[in-house]
Design an enzyme around this catalytic site. Structure first.
Site, PDB file in Angstrom:
ATOM      1  N   HIS A   1      -2.354   4.590  -1.144  1.00 39.43           N
ATOM      2  CA  HIS A   1      -1.720   3.265  -1.222  1.00 39.43           C
ATOM      3  C   HIS A   1      -0.788   3.100  -2.420  1.00 39.43           C
ATOM      4  O   HIS A   1      -0.510   1.973  -2.847  1.00 39.43           O
ATOM      5  CB  HIS A   1      -2.776   2.151  -1.239  1.00 39.43           C
ATOM      6  CG  HIS A   1      -3.726   2.194  -0.091  1.00 39.43           C
ATOM      7  ND1 HIS A   1      -3.349   1.870   1.197  1.00 39.43           N
ATOM      8  CD2 HIS A   1      -5.047   2.549  -0.024  1.00 39.43           C
ATOM      9  CE1 HIS A   1      -4.404   2.000   2.006  1.00 39.43           C
ATOM     10  NE2 HIS A   1      -5.428   2.417   1.301  1.00 39.43           N
TER      11      HIS A   1
ATOM     12  N   ASP B   1      10.247   2.233   7.675  1.00 40.83           N
ATOM     13  CA  ASP B   1      11.321   2.673   6.778  1.00 40.83           C
ATOM     14  C   ASP B   1      11.936   4.016   7.192  1.00 40.83           C
ATOM     15  O   ASP B   1      12.024   4.949   6.393  1.00 40.83           O
ATOM     16  CB  ASP B   1      10.814   2.783   5.337  1.00 40.83           C
ATOM     17  CG  ASP B   1      10.476   1.441   4.719  1.00 40.83           C
ATOM     18  OD1 ASP B   1      10.635   0.417   5.407  1.00 40.83           O
ATOM     19  OD2 ASP B   1      10.051   1.412   3.558  1.00 40.83           O
TER      20      ASP B   1
ATOM     21  N   ARG C   1       2.497   2.580  -4.490  1.00 37.79           N
ATOM     22  CA  ARG C   1       3.657   1.767  -4.114  1.00 37.79           C
ATOM     23  C   ARG C   1       4.943   2.619  -4.150  1.00 37.79           C
ATOM     24  O   ARG C   1       5.754   2.528  -5.064  1.00 37.79           O
ATOM     25  CB  ARG C   1       3.776   0.552  -5.028  1.00 37.79           C
ATOM     26  CG  ARG C   1       2.551  -0.352  -4.947  1.00 37.79           C
ATOM     27  CD  ARG C   1       2.849  -1.747  -5.462  1.00 37.79           C
ATOM     28  NE  ARG C   1       3.194  -1.771  -6.883  1.00 37.79           N
ATOM     29  CZ  ARG C   1       3.551  -2.890  -7.527  1.00 37.79           C
ATOM     30  NH1 ARG C   1       3.630  -4.042  -6.869  1.00 37.79           N
ATOM     31  NH2 ARG C   1       3.830  -2.848  -8.812  1.00 37.79           N
ATOM     32  N   ILE C   2       5.100   3.425  -3.107  1.00 35.64           N
ATOM     33  CA  ILE C   2       6.285   4.265  -2.940  1.00 35.64           C
ATOM     34  C   ILE C   2       6.771   4.068  -1.508  1.00 35.64           C
ATOM     35  O   ILE C   2       5.991   4.182  -0.564  1.00 35.64           O
ATOM     36  CB  ILE C   2       5.968   5.757  -3.169  1.00 35.64           C
ATOM     37  CG1 ILE C   2       5.353   5.972  -4.549  1.00 35.64           C
ATOM     38  CG2 ILE C   2       7.239   6.593  -3.016  1.00 35.64           C
ATOM     39  CD1 ILE C   2       4.860   7.391  -4.777  1.00 35.64           C
ATOM     40  N   GLU C   3       8.063   3.778  -1.343  1.00 37.14           N
ATOM     41  CA  GLU C   3       8.573   3.525  -0.002  1.00 37.14           C
ATOM     42  C   GLU C   3      10.085   3.755   0.049  1.00 37.14           C
ATOM     43  O   GLU C   3      10.698   4.247  -0.895  1.00 37.14           O
ATOM     44  CB  GLU C   3       8.249   2.101   0.438  1.00 37.14           C
ATOM     45  CG  GLU C   3       8.882   1.021  -0.413  1.00 37.14           C
ATOM     46  CD  GLU C   3       8.527  -0.381   0.080  1.00 37.14           C
ATOM     47  OE1 GLU C   3       7.698  -0.508   0.985  1.00 37.14           O
ATOM     48  OE2 GLU C   3       9.097  -1.362  -0.461  1.00 37.14           O
TER      49      GLU C   3
ATOM     50  N   TYR D   1       4.059   3.055   1.170  1.00 37.81           N
ATOM     51  CA  TYR D   1       2.701   2.850   0.650  1.00 37.81           C
ATOM     52  C   TYR D   1       1.709   3.778   1.389  1.00 37.81           C
ATOM     53  O   TYR D   1       2.013   4.937   1.670  1.00 37.81           O
ATOM     54  CB  TYR D   1       2.286   1.394   0.816  1.00 37.81           C
ATOM     55  CG  TYR D   1       2.976   0.425  -0.119  1.00 37.81           C
ATOM     56  CD1 TYR D   1       2.245  -0.540  -0.806  1.00 37.81           C
ATOM     57  CD2 TYR D   1       4.351   0.455  -0.322  1.00 37.81           C
ATOM     58  CE1 TYR D   1       2.847  -1.459  -1.655  1.00 37.81           C
ATOM     59  CE2 TYR D   1       4.968  -0.455  -1.170  1.00 37.81           C
ATOM     60  CZ  TYR D   1       4.209  -1.416  -1.837  1.00 37.81           C
ATOM     61  OH  TYR D   1       4.816  -2.306  -2.678  1.00 37.81           O
ATOM     62  N   SER D   2       0.524   3.271   1.713  1.00 43.16           N
ATOM     63  CA  SER D   2      -0.492   3.991   2.496  1.00 43.16           C
ATOM     64  C   SER D   2      -0.579   5.457   2.104  1.00 43.16           C
ATOM     65  O   SER D   2      -0.765   5.784   0.937  1.00 43.16           O
ATOM     66  CB  SER D   2      -0.219   3.827   3.997  1.00 43.16           C
ATOM     67  OG  SER D   2      -0.312   2.462   4.349  1.00 43.16           O
TER      68      SER D   2
ATOM     69  N   ASN E   1       2.270   4.907   6.778  1.00 44.64           N
ATOM     70  CA  ASN E   1       2.618   3.657   7.418  1.00 44.64           C
ATOM     71  C   ASN E   1       3.959   3.910   8.098  1.00 44.64           C
ATOM     72  O   ASN E   1       4.962   4.214   7.439  1.00 44.64           O
ATOM     73  CB  ASN E   1       2.735   2.543   6.376  1.00 44.64           C
ATOM     74  CG  ASN E   1       2.974   1.181   6.984  1.00 44.64           C
ATOM     75  OD1 ASN E   1       2.938   1.009   8.196  1.00 44.64           O
ATOM     76  ND2 ASN E   1       3.239   0.195   6.140  1.00 44.64           N
TER      77      ASN E   1
ATOM     78  N   ASP F   1      17.043  -4.268   2.407  1.00 42.57           N
ATOM     79  CA  ASP F   1      16.816  -2.865   2.765  1.00 42.57           C
ATOM     80  C   ASP F   1      18.032  -2.270   3.483  1.00 42.57           C
ATOM     81  O   ASP F   1      17.910  -1.728   4.594  1.00 42.57           O
ATOM     82  CB  ASP F   1      15.572  -2.709   3.643  1.00 42.57           C
ATOM     83  CG  ASP F   1      14.364  -3.443   3.096  1.00 42.57           C
ATOM     84  OD1 ASP F   1      14.225  -3.503   1.865  1.00 42.57           O
ATOM     85  OD2 ASP F   1      13.570  -3.959   3.894  1.00 42.57           O
TER      86      ASP F   1
END
Length: 472
Positions: free
Chosen positions: A223, A175, A225-227, A193-194, A172, A44
């Site tokens: 939820h 990041d 899956r994106i971050e 996410y979340s 969440n 990351d």
């Protein structure tokens, strides 16, 4: 940041007008020498420039620096080995307890107007949104840092809006990426996410939020899956570009990098199909609903395999969680990300690639890692030859795209695709492939697999489909 001018953006009309024949144009002939790479495994990676050094900080307080973006010196590999804090386990005992973890996740560093370095940290166990996000400050980018405040939590109790925390709509709190906009205002974009990705205004003096809120939602939810949000401004296009990673980060998780853009730092952001990214979310009642989010965002990098021969295959697996920046000295943009590799399990390393902007003002990623190359005008003679070609799709699947083959002769393309090439200044080009128009860049690069200088192409169709080409 100085303007990039014609180097990075031409209108489609200007691109057509600048098309030329090889015999009429004198091109720059750069010669690339074999580079020396020293790799690092910062997961990351978030980049910050400090003088001549480029620093990256990631999860687990992994930390590295480089002068040339090729040779990296690893400063820290784990929380236990980090020198960023004098006694990290004592100083963050309360945060570790809340987040039910013994590690940090993706961090970010920025230097504010007072000259000090502001490290935005986050802690999260991973299987739940029990998270803590906060700020530490140091007079030296390499630390030690002193905790100022953990100012944002998620996962339990009441959210800042006074409502019970709801992981399908609230973020969440991990990041973080902190940046100045063109007006000099300070922002933090964050989330994973979340409930999705959010952006929050910060005080320019303290680096802390100006009010108790989660901020403005940009995309995601239920939820999905994106971050890993990261925002980059281009003075020439006058757009803010929001990069995110879709999918799961592990080797079979189909991680991939996507981008959307806006005229405002806090959105709304749209992809190349003019879709508002606020609609990119999972269906109600779902978890990890990749089918619903796959059509959103312009995908610029995913799983691919360059197949030189039956026994020579190279590529990336689950590349993502990128940062990006404009290098004033080099007058070029760069994108940094971690990636896994074919048949290599969860082993990961940082890769740095040139980030280019096509004639439509959208970022495209050079196919080969950065090795000192510069953007230059190329001729039809320069781009002739046999190429491997990758055609990507807006999918979130673990499948790896395998290259096909084409040949460019004069302006014509033959092989697995047919079409033609039209060249413009500074490597800008329009390529026709089986009836599809691809706006992008030719760029001389070093091919670390064949250990020679080669020619590459990267571009996007108006609908957002990505193509990459590497001459064999």
């Amino acid at each position: 940041m100085k303007k990039v001018g014609a180097l990075l953006l031409l209108s489609s009309a200007l691109l057509s007008a600048c098309s030329f024949e090889n015999s009429n144009v004198k091109t720059v002939k750069q010669v690339l020498e074999k580079p020396q790479f020293e790799n690092t495994s910062v997961h990351d990676p978030s980049v910050w420039l400090d003088g001549n050094e480029k620093y990256i900080i990631g999860s687990h307080l992994q930390f590295a620096k480089s002068k040339d973006l090729m040779k990296w010196e690893t400063l820290s590999e784990s929380v236990a080995s980090s020198q960023l804090f004098e006694d990290v386990f004592k100083e963050f005992e309360e945060e570790f307890s809340y987040a039910q973890t013994t590690t940090f996740w993706a961090s970010d560093i920025i230097q504010l107007e007072d000259g000090r370095y502001y490290l935005y940290y986050c802690l999260c166990e991973g299987s739940s949104p029990l998270s803590v996000l906060g700020l530490a400050v140091s007079d030296d980018i390499e630390g030690p840092y002193e905790k100022v405040e953990s100012f944002l939590t998620s996962g339990r109790g009441r959210s800042p809006d006074g409502q019970p925390y709801n992981a399908t709509i609230h973020p969440n709190a991990i990041d973080p990426h902190v940046f100045y906009d063109e007006a000099g205002e300070l922002w933090m974009v964050y989330g994973s996410y979340s409930g999705g990705i959010f952006i929050l205004p910060l005080d320019k003096t303290t680096g802390l939020p100006t009010e108790e809120t989660y901020g403005t939602k940009l995309l995601g939810g239920n939820h999905a899956r994106i971050e890993a949000p990261y925002i980059l401004y281009n003075q020439e296009t006058m757009f803010y570009y929001l990069f995110t990673s879709f999918g799961g980060l592990d080797a079979d998780g189909s991680y991939n990098i996507r981008v959307a853009r806006s005229k405002n730092p806090d959105g709304p952001y749209e992809d190349m199909n003019n879709q508002d990214m606020i609609d990119a979310k999972g269906e109600d009642g779902t978890i990890f609903d990749d089918i619903s989010i796959a059509p959103y965002g312009t995908k610029v990098l995913g799983n691919y395999l360059w197949q030189y021969s039956e026994n020579e295959e190279y590529g990336y697996v689950s590349p993502g969680h990128n940062s990006a920046y404009y290098d004033e000295e080099l007058n070029q943009y760069f994108i940094l990300f971690h990636t896994r590799f074919p048949e290599s399990g969860e082993m990961h390393e940082v890769r740095v690639h040139a980030l280019l902007f096509n004639a439509d003002g959208w970022p495209v990623i050079a196919p080969r890692r950065y090795a000192g190359e510069k953007i230059e005008t190329v001729s039809y003679g320069d781009v002739q030859g046999d190429y491997l070609i990758i055609e990507d799709q807006n999918t979130i699947v673990p499948d790896t795209i395998v290259s096909q083959g084409i040949t460019i002769t004069n302006k014509k393309i033959s092989g697995d695709y047919s079409g033609k090439v039209e060249l413009g200044e500074q490597g800008l080009a329009t390529v026709q492939l089986n009836g599809e128009t691809v706006n992008g860049h030719f760029l001389p690069q070093w091919d670390e697999y064949t250990e020679k200088q080669t020619m590459t192409f990267t571009g996007l169709t108006p609908e957002g489909k990505a193509f990459m080409m590497v001459r064999k």
